[in-house]
Design a protein around this motif. Sequence first.
Motif, mmCIF file in Angstrom:
data_model
loop_
_atom_site.group_PDB
_atom_site.id
_atom_site.type_symbol
_atom_site.label_atom_id
_atom_site.label_comp_id
_atom_site.label_asym_id
_atom_site.label_seq_id
_atom_site.Cartn_x
_atom_site.Cartn_y
_atom_site.Cartn_z
ATOM 1 N N THR A 1 -0.122 13.915 -0.331
ATOM 2 C CA THR A 1 -1.157 14.250 0.654
ATOM 3 C C THR A 1 -2.530 13.805 0.151
ATOM 4 N N GLY A 2 -2.817 14.063 -1.118
ATOM 5 C CA GLY A 2 -4.095 13.642 -1.688
ATOM 6 C C GLY A 2 -4.254 12.131 -1.674
ATOM 7 N N CYS A 3 -3.204 11.410 -2.031
ATOM 8 C CA CYS A 3 -3.265 9.945 -2.010
ATOM 9 C C CYS A 3 -3.455 9.417 -0.595
ATOM 10 N N LEU A 4 -2.753 10.019 0.334
ATOM 11 C CA LEU A 4 -2.849 9.586 1.722
ATOM 12 C C LEU A 4 -4.237 9.848 2.294
ATOM 13 N N GLU B 1 -9.783 7.091 -6.806
ATOM 14 C CA GLU B 1 -10.023 8.175 -5.863
ATOM 15 C C GLU B 1 -8.716 8.852 -5.451
ATOM 16 N N ALA B 2 -7.655 8.067 -5.260
ATOM 17 C CA ALA B 2 -6.355 8.633 -4.880
ATOM 18 C C ALA B 2 -5.802 9.519 -5.991
ATOM 19 N N VAL B 3 -5.935 9.060 -7.227
ATOM 20 C CA VAL B 3 -5.439 9.856 -8.355
ATOM 21 C C VAL B 3 -6.243 11.147 -8.496
ATOM 22 N N LEU B 4 -7.558 11.049 -8.373
ATOM 23 C CA LEU B 4 -8.392 12.252 -8.497
ATOM 24 C C LEU B 4 -8.086 13.268 -7.402
ATOM 25 N N LEU B 5 -7.957 12.800 -6.176
ATOM 26 C CA LEU B 5 -7.653 13.725 -5.081
ATOM 27 C C LEU B 5 -6.235 14.277 -5.200
ATOM 28 N N ALA B 6 -5.301 13.464 -5.664
ATOM 29 C CA ALA B 6 -3.929 13.947 -5.875
ATOM 30 C C ALA B 6 -3.916 15.067 -6.909
ATOM 31 N N TRP B 7 -4.632 14.879 -8.025
ATOM 32 C CA TRP B 7 -4.663 15.908 -9.065
ATOM 33 C C TRP B 7 -5.408 17.148 -8.605
ATOM 34 N N LEU B 8 -6.421 16.985 -7.778
ATOM 35 C CA LEU B 8 -7.122 18.156 -7.248
ATOM 36 C C LEU B 8 -6.171 19.006 -6.403
ATOM 37 N N LEU B 9 -5.416 18.363 -5.518
ATOM 38 C CA LEU B 9 -4.475 19.115 -4.685
ATOM 39 C C LEU B 9 -3.300 19.666 -5.500
ATOM 40 N N ILE B 10 -2.874 18.947 -6.527
ATOM 41 C CA ILE B 10 -1.828 19.470 -7.399
ATOM 42 C C ILE B 10 -2.316 20.704 -8.125
ATOM 43 N N PHE B 11 -3.553 20.659 -8.614
ATOM 44 C CA PHE B 11 -4.126 21.822 -9.306
ATOM 45 C C PHE B 11 -4.193 23.036 -8.380
ATOM 46 N N ILE B 12 -4.607 22.800 -7.134
ATOM 47 C CA ILE B 12 -4.634 23.900 -6.153
ATOM 48 C C ILE B 12 -3.230 24.424 -5.901
ATOM 49 N N ALA B 13 -2.277 23.515 -5.756
ATOM 50 C CA ALA B 13 -0.888 23.934 -5.521
ATOM 51 C C ALA B 13 -0.305 24.669 -6.724
ATOM 52 N N SER B 14 -0.729 24.308 -7.929
ATOM 53 C CA SER B 14 -0.195 24.979 -9.111
ATOM 54 C C SER B 14 -0.683 26.405 -9.237
ATOM 55 N N ARG B 15 -1.787 26.707 -8.620
ATOM 56 C CA ARG B 15 -2.338 28.069 -8.672
ATOM 57 C C ARG B 15 -1.746 28.981 -7.600
ATOM 58 N N ALA C 1 0.816 -1.218 0.000
ATOM 59 C CA ALA C 1 0.000 0.000 0.000
ATOM 60 C C ALA C 1 0.854 1.274 0.000
ATOM 61 N N PRO C 2 1.840 1.407 0.896
ATOM 62 C CA PRO C 2 2.669 2.621 0.850
ATOM 63 C C PRO C 2 3.449 2.767 -0.462
ATOM 64 N N LEU C 3 3.904 1.646 -1.006
ATOM 65 C CA LEU C 3 4.623 1.716 -2.282
ATOM 66 C C LEU C 3 3.706 2.198 -3.402
ATOM 67 N N LEU C 4 2.472 1.725 -3.406
ATOM 68 C CA LEU C 4 1.523 2.153 -4.422
ATOM 69 C C LEU C 4 1.182 3.630 -4.262
ATOM 70 N N LEU C 5 1.040 4.094 -3.030
ATOM 71 C CA LEU C 5 0.780 5.516 -2.787
ATOM 72 C C LEU C 5 1.948 6.374 -3.266
ATOM 73 N N LEU C 6 3.169 5.934 -2.980
ATOM 74 C CA LEU C 6 4.351 6.665 -3.448
ATOM 75 C C LEU C 6 4.433 6.687 -4.970
ATOM 76 N N LEU C 7 4.092 5.576 -5.596
ATOM 77 C CA LEU C 7 4.129 5.496 -7.049
ATOM 78 C C LEU C 7 3.094 6.420 -7.692
ATOM 79 N N ILE C 8 1.882 6.411 -7.163
ATOM 80 C CA ILE C 8 0.830 7.286 -7.701
ATOM 81 C C ILE C 8 1.217 8.752 -7.525
ATOM 82 N N ALA C 9 1.732 9.095 -6.346
ATOM 83 C CA ALA C 9 2.124 10.482 -6.082
ATOM 84 C C ALA C 9 3.276 10.919 -6.986
ATOM 85 N N THR C 10 4.258 10.057 -7.178
ATOM 86 C CA THR C 10 5.410 10.400 -8.001
ATOM 87 C C THR C 10 5.031 10.580 -9.469
ATOM 88 N N ILE C 11 4.220 9.677 -9.987
ATOM 89 C CA ILE C 11 3.800 9.794 -11.386
ATOM 90 C C ILE C 11 2.945 11.041 -11.592
#
Length: 84
Positions: A39-42, A67-81, A4-14
């Motif tokens: 953070t979004g993945c977690l 859900e992890a990918v969607l939340l990760a991209w939502l937080l990335i989008f907020i961070a990019s702004r 599980a942690p490895l998958l979270l790290l992989l999703i976040a990194t990609i």
Amino acid sequence: MAPAPLLLLLIATISATLAHIIWGKRWIQLLIYWLAAFTGCLIAFVAGLHLPVLPKLIEPAGVPVVEAVLLAWLLIFIASRLRV
């Protein structure tokens, strides 16, 4: 290490790498995008978020991938702004 942690790290990194390719201009943004993505993945993993869909979506190692990918991209989008 558990899967599980490895998958979270992989999703976040990609996700962070793709976001940096799309929006990034400085190397510090890669770190910020990665922190936002992780953070979004977690949050998705710990809160056990699930989209209300009839067919069960894939959850390897108990990680709600979509859900992890969607939340990760939502937080990335907020961070990019934010200004860095």
